[in-house]
Enzyme design. Sequence first.
Site, PDB file in Angstrom:
ATOM      1  N   TRP A 184      13.615  18.021   2.612  1.00  0.00           N
ATOM      2  CA  TRP A 184      14.286  17.248   1.563  1.00  0.00           C
ATOM      3  C   TRP A 184      14.993  18.217   0.629  1.00  0.00           C
ATOM      4  O   TRP A 184      14.393  19.201   0.189  1.00  0.00           O
ATOM      5  CB  TRP A 184      13.295  16.396   0.748  1.00  0.00           C
ATOM      6  CG  TRP A 184      13.984  15.834  -0.465  1.00  0.00           C
ATOM      7  CD1 TRP A 184      14.923  14.844  -0.476  1.00  0.00           C
ATOM      8  CD2 TRP A 184      13.862  16.308  -1.816  1.00  0.00           C
ATOM      9  NE1 TRP A 184      15.378  14.661  -1.768  1.00  0.00           N
ATOM     10  CE2 TRP A 184      14.747  15.543  -2.602  1.00  0.00           C
ATOM     11  CE3 TRP A 184      13.095  17.297  -2.442  1.00  0.00           C
ATOM     12  CZ2 TRP A 184      14.897  15.735  -3.980  1.00  0.00           C
ATOM     13  CZ3 TRP A 184      13.236  17.495  -3.816  1.00  0.00           C
ATOM     14  CH2 TRP A 184      14.122  16.717  -4.567  1.00  0.00           C
ATOM     15  N   GLU A 225      14.497  13.860   4.943  1.00  0.00           N
ATOM     16  CA  GLU A 225      14.269  12.792   3.966  1.00  0.00           C
ATOM     17  C   GLU A 225      15.492  12.531   3.102  1.00  0.00           C
ATOM     18  O   GLU A 225      15.975  13.406   2.388  1.00  0.00           O
ATOM     19  CB  GLU A 225      13.083  13.196   3.075  1.00  0.00           C
ATOM     20  CG  GLU A 225      12.739  12.174   2.005  1.00  0.00           C
ATOM     21  CD  GLU A 225      11.517  12.612   1.194  1.00  0.00           C
ATOM     22  OE1 GLU A 225      11.017  13.735   1.390  1.00  0.00           O
ATOM     23  OE2 GLU A 225      11.065  11.813   0.352  1.00  0.00           O
ATOM     24  N   LYS A 227      17.700  10.322   0.098  1.00  0.00           N
ATOM     25  CA  LYS A 227      17.415   9.889  -1.268  1.00  0.00           C
ATOM     26  C   LYS A 227      18.633   9.191  -1.848  1.00  0.00           C
ATOM     27  O   LYS A 227      19.755   9.374  -1.374  1.00  0.00           O
ATOM     28  CB  LYS A 227      17.037  11.117  -2.108  1.00  0.00           C
ATOM     29  CG  LYS A 227      16.389  10.762  -3.415  1.00  0.00           C
ATOM     30  CD  LYS A 227      15.708  11.954  -4.046  1.00  0.00           C
ATOM     31  CE  LYS A 227      15.191  11.553  -5.411  1.00  0.00           C
ATOM     32  NZ  LYS A 227      14.391  12.602  -6.036  1.00  0.00           N
ATOM     33  N   ASP A 258      11.178   7.412   2.234  1.00  0.00           N
ATOM     34  CA  ASP A 258      10.323   7.389   1.047  1.00  0.00           C
ATOM     35  C   ASP A 258      10.571   6.053   0.352  1.00  0.00           C
ATOM     36  O   ASP A 258      11.723   5.679   0.093  1.00  0.00           O
ATOM     37  CB  ASP A 258      10.704   8.582   0.151  1.00  0.00           C
ATOM     38  CG  ASP A 258       9.842   8.708  -1.096  1.00  0.00           C
ATOM     39  OD1 ASP A 258       9.672   7.695  -1.808  1.00  0.00           O
ATOM     40  OD2 ASP A 258       9.355   9.819  -1.382  1.00  0.00           O
ATOM     41  N   HIS A 261      13.139   5.758  -2.493  1.00  0.00           N
ATOM     42  CA  HIS A 261      14.454   6.372  -2.348  1.00  0.00           C
ATOM     43  C   HIS A 261      15.573   5.415  -1.977  1.00  0.00           C
ATOM     44  O   HIS A 261      16.564   5.821  -1.375  1.00  0.00           O
ATOM     45  CB  HIS A 261      14.379   7.508  -1.320  1.00  0.00           C
ATOM     46  CG  HIS A 261      13.637   8.699  -1.823  1.00  0.00           C
ATOM     47  ND1 HIS A 261      13.664   9.920  -1.222  1.00  0.00           N
ATOM     48  CD2 HIS A 261      12.850   8.854  -2.921  1.00  0.00           C
ATOM     49  CE1 HIS A 261      12.912  10.781  -1.891  1.00  0.00           C
ATOM     50  NE2 HIS A 261      12.407  10.149  -2.928  1.00  0.00           N
ATOM     51  N   HIS A 285       6.953   8.310   3.460  1.00  0.00           N
ATOM     52  CA  HIS A 285       6.433   8.808   2.199  1.00  0.00           C
ATOM     53  C   HIS A 285       6.041   7.590   1.382  1.00  0.00           C
ATOM     54  O   HIS A 285       6.899   6.881   0.858  1.00  0.00           O
ATOM     55  CB  HIS A 285       7.483   9.641   1.454  1.00  0.00           C
ATOM     56  CG  HIS A 285       7.437  11.080   1.796  1.00  0.00           C
ATOM     57  ND1 HIS A 285       8.116  12.054   1.108  1.00  0.00           N
ATOM     58  CD2 HIS A 285       6.748  11.737   2.779  1.00  0.00           C
ATOM     59  CE1 HIS A 285       7.852  13.232   1.633  1.00  0.00           C
ATOM     60  NE2 HIS A 285       7.048  13.064   2.660  1.00  0.00           N
ATOM     61  N   ASP A 293      12.750   6.075  -9.319  1.00  0.00           N
ATOM     62  CA  ASP A 293      11.927   6.798  -8.342  1.00  0.00           C
ATOM     63  C   ASP A 293      10.850   7.590  -9.088  1.00  0.00           C
ATOM     64  O   ASP A 293      10.838   8.811  -9.097  1.00  0.00           O
ATOM     65  CB  ASP A 293      12.836   7.721  -7.518  1.00  0.00           C
ATOM     66  CG  ASP A 293      12.050   8.559  -6.528  1.00  0.00           C
ATOM     67  OD1 ASP A 293      10.983   8.103  -6.073  1.00  0.00           O
ATOM     68  OD2 ASP A 293      12.507   9.672  -6.216  1.00  0.00           O
ATOM     69  N   ASP A 295       7.590   7.876  -8.727  1.00  0.00           N
ATOM     70  CA  ASP A 295       6.473   8.491  -7.992  1.00  0.00           C
ATOM     71  C   ASP A 295       5.108   8.188  -8.603  1.00  0.00           C
ATOM     72  O   ASP A 295       4.285   9.088  -8.784  1.00  0.00           O
ATOM     73  CB  ASP A 295       6.691  10.005  -7.860  1.00  0.00           C
ATOM     74  CG  ASP A 295       7.875  10.341  -6.964  1.00  0.00           C
ATOM     75  OD1 ASP A 295       7.758  10.140  -5.750  1.00  0.00           O
ATOM     76  OD2 ASP A 295       8.919  10.788  -7.475  1.00  0.00           O
ATOM     77  N   ASP A 325       3.291  10.439  -1.130  1.00  0.00           N
ATOM     78  CA  ASP A 325       4.155  11.263  -1.978  1.00  0.00           C
ATOM     79  C   ASP A 325       4.273  10.646  -3.367  1.00  0.00           C
ATOM     80  O   ASP A 325       5.073   9.754  -3.585  1.00  0.00           O
ATOM     81  CB  ASP A 325       5.545  11.432  -1.347  1.00  0.00           C
ATOM     82  CG  ASP A 325       6.443  12.307  -2.207  1.00  0.00           C
ATOM     83  OD1 ASP A 325       5.907  13.074  -3.028  1.00  0.00           O
ATOM     84  OD2 ASP A 325       7.681  12.226  -2.074  1.00  0.00           O
TER      85      ASP A 325
HETATM   86  C1  RNT Z   1      11.720  13.937  -3.715  1.00  0.00           C
HETATM   87  C2  RNT Z   1      11.090  13.659  -2.404  1.00  0.00           C
HETATM   88  C3  RNT Z   1      10.195  14.725  -1.879  1.00  0.00           C
HETATM   89  C4  RNT Z   1       9.305  15.320  -2.946  1.00  0.00           C
HETATM   90  C5  RNT Z   1       8.296  16.312  -2.430  1.00  0.00           C
HETATM   91  C6  RNT Z   1       7.656  17.086  -3.528  1.00  0.00           C
HETATM   92  O1  RNT Z   1      12.340  12.861  -4.255  1.00  0.00           O
HETATM   93  O2  RNT Z   1      10.406  12.443  -2.458  1.00  0.00           O
HETATM   94  O3  RNT Z   1       9.474  14.244  -0.814  1.00  0.00           O
HETATM   95  O4  RNT Z   1       8.624  14.323  -3.637  1.00  0.00           O
HETATM   96  O5  RNT Z   1       8.880  17.112  -1.498  1.00  0.00           O
HETATM   97 ZN    ZN Z   2       9.269  11.895  -0.681  1.00  0.00          ZN
END
Ligand code: RNT
Ligand code: ZN
Length: 418
Positions: A184, A225, A227, A258, A261, A285, A293, A295, A325
Amino acid sequence: MPDRNALYEYAKETYAALGVDVDRAIRRLASVPLSIHCWQGDDVSGFEDMGALTGGIAVTGNYPGKARTPEELMDDFSQVLRLVPGKKKLNLHASYAILEGEKVGRDALEPRHFAPWIDYAREKGIGLDFNPTFFSHPLSSDGFTLSNADAGIRGFWIDHAKACRAIANAMGEALGQVCVDNLWIPDGSKDQMVDKVGARMRLKEALDEIYSIPYDRAHTVDAMESKLFGIGAESFTVGSSEFYTGYATQNGLALTMDIGHYHPTEMVSDKISAVMCFCQNLLLHLSRPVRWDSDHVIILDDEVMAVMKELVRGDFLARTFIALDYFDASINRIAAWVIGARNAQKALLLALLEPVEALRRMERDGDYTGRLALLERVKTLPFGIVWDRYCAEQDIPGEDAWMDEVLRYQSEELSKRV
Ligand code: RNT
Ligand code: ZN
């Protein structure tokens, strides 16, 4: 109160009446690895001393007890392993290299810099996954890494990605199980980008070079990955969903999705059956975007449950890698890890307990009334009893007990970190 065995027999009969074999569901659950991210333990800091977290991601909160050294992170993760049932893997980032004073650039990392992690994983009987780190570094400060217009900077990051593939391969080989290498990059622009295709073609060429070296898929699988945006990169993301879906499909690599994302009304659970028509492997993820986003720690919410149902309904489990994640520094970090990991497993168990055959039959016969009625009926089945049984079989504290362990560890260990 009836004893636990009697309760379990009752749950088994209830599910069996709908054609669901509970023992089989539990066995399948125990066989699916869950990749648990190292970075929840130290707020994505890593051990390089590179300063602030950059790359458009952010950790908020200042709950005491963050891991400051590899030893502390290993101790904390061991605690997590004791509180999460099932098959587990540890997911590392390149920034968690253990350099012991040696000055090594990210472009020159080698498997030996992760030897203590490999030993740790072997000792714990778990697998490893890996990620190159394209953020929190001086050479990513202008917001571009693999798509940087400067050939020197681009080359540095290409070398980093290549080094990481070799490390992932070594990890997989050493542990005798596949190590997924997930790429990523934070590349993007705060304001309108004029030459979008220029950046994307530079990324494409960089990837062509990175993936030109073949590795045995039994040791490592390459994933990428996408985004939507990052903080400070709101207007343009080089590695968008279409970009990596195209690249991964064309090159037979794994696509990473993810949950945080995509546009807020887009659901990963709806996308899985589409990308699986074209992609060999999927890496998920599991995260929780709140308004952005952000997390957050995953909860047992509709989307996590829907994702797991898709994996089971579509028979995609064998082709999918499931990873967590998220990063929350506002609560006890061990609890954050454990809550999310247990929720991922609960969601998967719920999916494995779904009467899929009956639902399919109704759908085929056009009995949509019956399908809706059964989907709703399933929601009140005695799932909790099965989950408790699973934890007990795995010798893992149940819902009533694991938090006590976290509090004990907090007072005996985490509270001493000041
Ligand atoms: C970032 C991505 C990625 C990170 C990690 C730390 O938006 O989600 O996966 O969260 O690599
Ligand atoms: Zn991620």
